[in-house]
Design an enzyme around this catalytic site. Structure first.
Site, mmCIF file in Angstrom:
data_model
loop_
_atom_site.group_PDB
_atom_site.id
_atom_site.type_symbol
_atom_site.label_atom_id
_atom_site.label_comp_id
_atom_site.label_asym_id
_atom_site.label_seq_id
_atom_site.Cartn_x
_atom_site.Cartn_y
_atom_site.Cartn_z
ATOM 1 N N HIS A 86 -1.056 -9.608 -1.121
ATOM 2 C CA HIS A 86 -0.388 -9.045 -2.301
ATOM 3 C C HIS A 86 1.056 -8.768 -1.936
ATOM 4 C CE1 HIS A 86 -0.879 -5.257 -0.088
ATOM 5 N NE2 HIS A 86 -2.083 -5.712 0.197
ATOM 6 N N ASN B 2 5.331 -1.047 3.768
ATOM 7 C CA ASN B 2 4.509 -0.399 4.790
ATOM 8 C C ASN B 2 5.329 -0.314 6.078
ATOM 9 O OD1 ASN B 2 2.313 -0.326 3.014
ATOM 10 N ND2 ASN B 2 1.548 -2.304 3.711
ATOM 11 N N LYS C 103 -6.716 4.985 5.730
ATOM 12 C CA LYS C 103 -5.388 4.644 6.246
ATOM 13 C C LYS C 103 -4.518 5.899 6.284
ATOM 14 C CE LYS C 103 -5.322 -0.028 4.242
ATOM 15 N NZ LYS C 103 -4.624 -0.930 3.287
ATOM 16 N N ASP C 104 -3.737 6.049 7.349
ATOM 17 C CA ASP C 104 -2.874 7.230 7.464
ATOM 18 C C ASP C 104 -1.882 7.317 6.304
ATOM 19 O OD1 ASP C 104 -1.153 5.125 8.293
ATOM 20 O OD2 ASP C 104 -1.276 5.696 10.400
ATOM 21 N N ARG C 105 -1.226 6.202 5.967
ATOM 22 C CA ARG C 105 -0.216 6.235 4.905
ATOM 23 C C ARG C 105 -0.821 6.594 3.549
ATOM 24 N NH1 ARG C 105 -0.867 0.953 6.767
ATOM 25 N NH2 ARG C 105 -1.581 -0.631 5.268
ATOM 26 N N ASP D 175 -3.288 0.879 -5.803
ATOM 27 C CA ASP D 175 -1.942 0.847 -5.223
ATOM 28 C C ASP D 175 -1.292 -0.523 -5.390
ATOM 29 O OD1 ASP D 175 -3.712 -0.394 -3.503
ATOM 30 O OD2 ASP D 175 -2.814 0.414 -1.683
ATOM 31 N N HIS D 176 -2.088 -1.517 -5.766
ATOM 32 C CA HIS D 176 -1.639 -2.877 -6.048
ATOM 33 C C HIS D 176 -2.887 -3.674 -6.357
ATOM 34 C CE1 HIS D 176 -3.221 -3.927 -2.097
ATOM 35 N NE2 HIS D 176 -2.496 -2.946 -1.580
ATOM 36 N N THR E 131 0.803 -1.226 0.000
ATOM 37 C CA THR E 131 0.000 0.000 0.000
ATOM 38 C C THR E 131 0.838 1.278 0.000
ATOM 39 O OG1 THR E 131 -1.859 -1.082 1.079
ATOM 40 C CG2 THR E 131 -1.727 1.302 1.311
#
Length: 550
Positions: free
Chosen positions: A491, A104, A165-167, A357-358, A83
């Site tokens: 993934h 991550n 999600k923060d990221r 993102d994937h 991600t």
């Protein structure tokens, strides 16, 4: 007489100019979009566009495909497909080898511990008293297209990042964002930010948090959007390849969210159901209104990540009724967002790109059931095997500092104490690890530094290798072979099931059509930069997709 002379001059001019070919007209878009929206759908395989096509409405995916430009053969060009790495690569236009986000979480060989991509204790949470906001993008070493837009406009215009999600909120918005917001679950149920961006939440965010929207979504059970018997594109609802929510006996519809909530970390359960995408859309609309995006003199940028698709995919797998229902509902979210943008910003005033993102692998245990090669690896057994190699050749079992993300980090101090070469130890491991069942390829860091792989999966591995941060030996498992539970999906590989994702451009400046040419995820940022007539991100290694332009 004067009129006669003017006529002769006019005719002579026509005759003179007709001797020369017409100058080609410039086809660039005369007006830039007022708002760019970069949408990243977490864990979206390309085939979700085609597999569920007959059940999508006309206003979501089909609207984007009919009136926008779709890249049908677009792939990630690096390993690992995670991600944080995906979001970063989309917006920087380059790979982990340059931007520095190699996972991550990853093992930091300088700090001697596992680190998280956006953790930063220099900042505090804005929005509540918890620790969920101690974040920043500082580990991302290059600029993003959002940064470049701010620089090109002398720091004018607004950039806002949004994601559960923060990221996924922080990394796309770049280093210069006006704000990034993510959802703090558990007992909080609030959208929060970091003091990296601001000292207090804007009024519109506080108002949204106080509105009770999240609670309303959690009062409803998760039932299928349409009759479940029509979901013929996915496997049986009751099967052995899916995880349940805590408190459920079977992973089947309907999922009683109101009663499951307390056993599944309260507000956090919204992340794992389609309502999490609905909440994200609601918050994005509030941001567009609250920040007046697309209304000013300068171009604004909204980065928007939909993450519930990923949580559902991990829990239930890519062939489940749950993932099908999630995408049918997400199609409705897209329609709602597009109609809102038409009215709030204006049909001709915004440009969207949508990607992922994937993607994700089909559940290996399911593949095994239909006689397709697939397997599971144990991280513990893998570590034991590597230790057995160093024991056999060097009479030592303390040479391995960490194994994670299919990378082996060597303990250089212990190796040097034995008066051995780190390169030699790495090479011995490399030569022997290939005998481990489930490992397809192995490459040392030194080989990646000295050899250029121009194509294939080793090229992907090289693009994901960062000399400063990555391990000493890098591994590639067999296709459909993962370190994961036997239920649900994941993934991370460089195989097509993880790399093949949608890329759709739509709106101001974009022509209609599609392409079957091979493109890479890193081509998005330079393409958007070209549309906006700004400099590329400073680590960009992608190319402009010129087919998409009017």
């Amino acid at each position: 007489m004067n009129h006669y002379i003017k006529s002769i001059v006019f005719l002579l001019t026509i005759g003179f100019t007709s001797c020369f070919p017409k100058k080609e007209e410039k086809t660039t878009n005369p007006t830039k979009p007022k708002l760019v929206i970069g949408i990243v759908v977490d864990q979206m395989r390309y085939d979700y566009l085609t597999r569920f096509e007959k059940k999508y409405g006309d206003g979501g995916f089909k609207r984007l495909l009919k009136n926008g430009f779709s890249l049908e053969n677009a792939h990630f060009n690096y390993i690992p497909t995670y991600t944080a790495v995906g979001h970063t690569s989309v917006f920087t236009g380059t790979t982990p080898s340059h931007h520095g986000i190699i996972g991550n979480n990853w093992y930091d060989k300088f700090e001697k511990k596992s680190i998280y991509c956006v953790d930063d204790n220099n900042y505090k949470t804005v929005g509540n008293e918890g620790n969920g906001g101690k974040k920043s993008p500082y580990r991302m070493l290059t600029t993003t297209v959002t940064d470049q837009l701010k620089l090109a406009q002398n720091m004018q215009g607004k950039t806002i990042g949004i994601g559960i999600k923060d990221r996924s909120a922080i990394l796309p918005a770049g280093h210069t964002a006006n704000g990034a917001y993510w959802f703090d679950g558990g007992s909080k149920g609030q959208w929060i930010s970091s003091s990296f961006y601001m000292d207090a939440l804007p009024k519109w965010v506080a108002d949204f948090n106080n509105s009770g929207v999240a609670d309303e979504y959690l009062k409803q059970p998760w039932e299928t959007l349409y009759d479940i018997s029509t979901y013929t594109e996915s496997i049986a609802d009751d099967n052995n390849y899916e995880n349940t929510f805590k408190g459920e006996e079977k992973p089947t519809f309907p999922h009683d969210i109101p009663n499951l909530r307390s056993k599944n970390n309260n507000y956090s359960i919204i992340k794992a159901i389609p309502a999490g995408n609905s909440l994200t859309t609601d918050f994005a609309k509030a941001a567009i209104i609250g920040e007046n995006l697309g209304k000013g003199e300068f171009t604004d940028f909204l980065t928007l990540s939909y993450s519930s698709t990923d949580y559902v995919g991990h829990q239930f797998g890519v062939d489940s009724k749950e993932i099908q229902d999630t995408y049918l509902r997400f199609d409705k979210e897209l329609e709602s967002l597009l109609l809102f943008l038409d009215k709030q910003v204006g049909k001709d005033n915004y440009t969207i790109f949508l990607t992922a993102d994937h993607a994700a692998v089909q559940v290996p245990s399911y593949l095994q059931s239909v006689k397709i090669p697939a397997n599971y690896l144990s991280s513990g057994k893998l570590l034991n095997y590597v230790n057995s190699i160093t024991k056999q050749y060097f009479n030592s079992e303390d040479f391995i500092e960490n194994i994670s993300n299919f990378q082996i980090f060597l303990n250089k101090e212990n190796i040097e104490k034995k008066k051995l070469s780190v390169e030699k130890v790495a090479e011995v491991i490399n030569e022997n690890i290939i005998n481990y069942k489930g490992i397809y390829k192995s490459v040392t860091a030194k080989t990646l530094q000295r050899t250029e792989f121009n194509k294939g999966i080793l090229n992907h591995l090289q693009n994901g290798y960062n000399q400063k941060f990555s391990g000493d030996v890098l591994l590639i498992p067999n296709p459909s072979t993962i370190i994961y539970s036997k239920k649900g999906s994941t993934h991370g590989s460089g195989y097509s099931y993880d790399t093949h994702v949608p890329i759709i451009f739509y709106g101001n400046g974009i022509t209609k059509g599609s392409s079957k040419k091979h493109y890479e995820i890193i081509d998005i940022a330079p393409t958007v930069s070209n549309l906006l007539e700004i400099e590329f991100p400073n680590g960009s290694s992608g190319k402009i997709v010129d087919e998409i332009f009017k």
